[in-house]
Scaffold this active site. Structure first.
Site, PDB file in Angstrom:
ATOM      1  N   HIS A 265     -12.274  11.786  12.598  1.00 19.86           N
ATOM      2  CA  HIS A 265     -11.092  11.514  11.795  1.00 19.86           C
ATOM      3  C   HIS A 265     -11.347  12.303  10.494  1.00 19.86           C
ATOM      4  CE1 HIS A 265     -10.099   7.792  14.219  1.00 19.86           C
ATOM      5  NE2 HIS A 265      -8.964   7.930  13.564  1.00 19.86           N
TER       6      HIS A 265
ATOM      7  N   LYS B  33     -11.665   8.748   5.456  1.00 18.66           N
ATOM      8  CA  LYS B  33     -11.630   7.242   6.314  1.00 18.66           C
ATOM      9  C   LYS B  33     -12.856   6.404   5.916  1.00 18.66           C
ATOM     10  CE  LYS B  33     -10.807   5.292  10.989  1.00 18.66           C
ATOM     11  NZ  LYS B  33     -10.214   4.218  10.341  1.00 18.66           N
TER      12      LYS B  33
ATOM     13  N   GLY C 250       1.016  -1.174   0.037  1.00 18.70           N
ATOM     14  CA  GLY C 250      -0.008  -0.029   0.085  1.00 18.70           C
ATOM     15  C   GLY C 250       0.855   1.307  -0.095  1.00 18.70           C
TER      16      GLY C 250
END
Ligand SMILES: NC(=O)c1ccc[n+]([C@@H]2O[C@H](COP(=O)([O-])OP(=O)(O)OC[C@H]3O[C@@H](n4cnc5c(N)ncnc54)[C@H](OP(=O)(O)O)[C@@H]3O)[C@@H](O)[C@H]2O)c1
Length: 267
Positions: free
Chosen positions: A155, A159, A8
């Protein structure tokens, strides 16, 4: 020197992990992997992370680099993460898993996998959050039985899972300390005619906004006073540095599923 593979690589955490592995004294970045077709494939990992050329080209095939790393660090998504785990199991590689959003069944798979390889699995790799988990145990022991317990987390807008893995872990720690089962006592958001609050529940509230890196508060509220334990992350490097620390800690460990409390010797 522990050789690290970051998968990733082009993600928000992937780029921080490249930087953290480069800066760590006891680790070196040797492999960086992105999805086939990703723009980052073929680019230099250091350039991707904004720290200059490292001489590590981003590949799209972890299987062809198995002899080039000791620990794989995964901050991706549950599905690809489980595929990387299977590759590590077959190759006998250690793992640090920071990905969140797994189902209960997927979490059981991770526990089974840990019978074959050592891995660190933690929804939050920051030192401060793991210290907060310890403080939560203390607060739950002293006040948990008679207070209303609420977990509030915030957040950034990108997200994709909620509540955050960290919020759930905080809820689990409090529930376990009180002898409760979180799956039975959690309330995820409230709307409409909710009735009065049940003292034995643990409430979760989620905020998604802007570029908030990660904020968590657990509230123990009584009549006349309340205690709040809050952690605020202002940079993703705190998670990345924790993950690289976990990777170096894993060296020589027996197979098993460890967490950051083990890495930080907080148990
Ligand atoms: N444990 C902790 O301390 C902590 C802290 C922060 C975040 N997290 C968690 O870490 C994860 C990643 O967060 P992030 O903010 O970095 O997300 P992000 O920026 O979206 O990056 C995720 C990366 O995963 C890879 N990916 C996504 N889908 C994939 C697929 N189907 N197959 C293969 N690779 C895939 C992609 O990398 P490529 O394009 O390079 O392939 C993508 O850039 C989330 O689960 C997040 O909750 C954990």
């Amino acid at each position: 020197m522990v050789r690290i593979a970051v998968v990733g690589a082009s993600g928000r955490m992937g780029r921080c992990l490249i930087k953290a592995a480069f800066e760590a004294e006891q680790a070196e970045l040797t492999v960086a992997v992105s999805r086939p077709g990703s723009d980052s494939v073929g680019r230099d990992a250091g350039e991707l992370a904004g720290i200059g050329n490292l001489g590590v080209s981003v590949s799209d095939n972890i299987a062809s680099a198995l002899d080039q790393f000791d620990v794989l660090i995964d901050f991706t998504r549950p599905e690809p993460s489980l595929q990387y785990m299977e590759i590590c199991r077959l190759a006998g590689k250690q793992m640090v898993i920071g990905t969140t959003g797994y189902s209960e069944e997927q979490k059981s798979n991770i526990q089974r996998l840990a019978e074959s390889i050592p891995l660190v699995f933690a929804p939050n790799m920051s030192v401060g959050v793991n210290l907060s988990l310890k403080l939560l145990q203390m607060a739950a022991q002293v006040m948990g039985e008679y207070t209303d317990i609420e977990v509030i987390e915030a957040h950034h807008r990108h997200k994709v899972d909620a509540p955050s893995g960290t919020a759930l872990r905080m809820g689990e720690v409090v529930a376990e300390t009180l002898g409760r089962d979180l799956s039975e006592c959690a309330i995820y958001g409230r709307e409409g005619d909710t009735g009065e609050r049940d003292r034995n529940t643990i409430g979760f509230s989620t905020i998604r906004a802007g570029d908030i890196v990660g904020e968590h508060t657990v509230m123990f509220a009584d009549q006349g006073e309340r205690v709040e334990i809050t952690h605020k992350a202002t940079s993703r490097m705190t998670f990345a540095n924790g993950a690289v620390r976990a990777a170096t800690w894993l060296d020589g460990k027996a197979p098993g599923c460890y967490d950051m409390q083990d890495v930080l010797d907080l148990k």
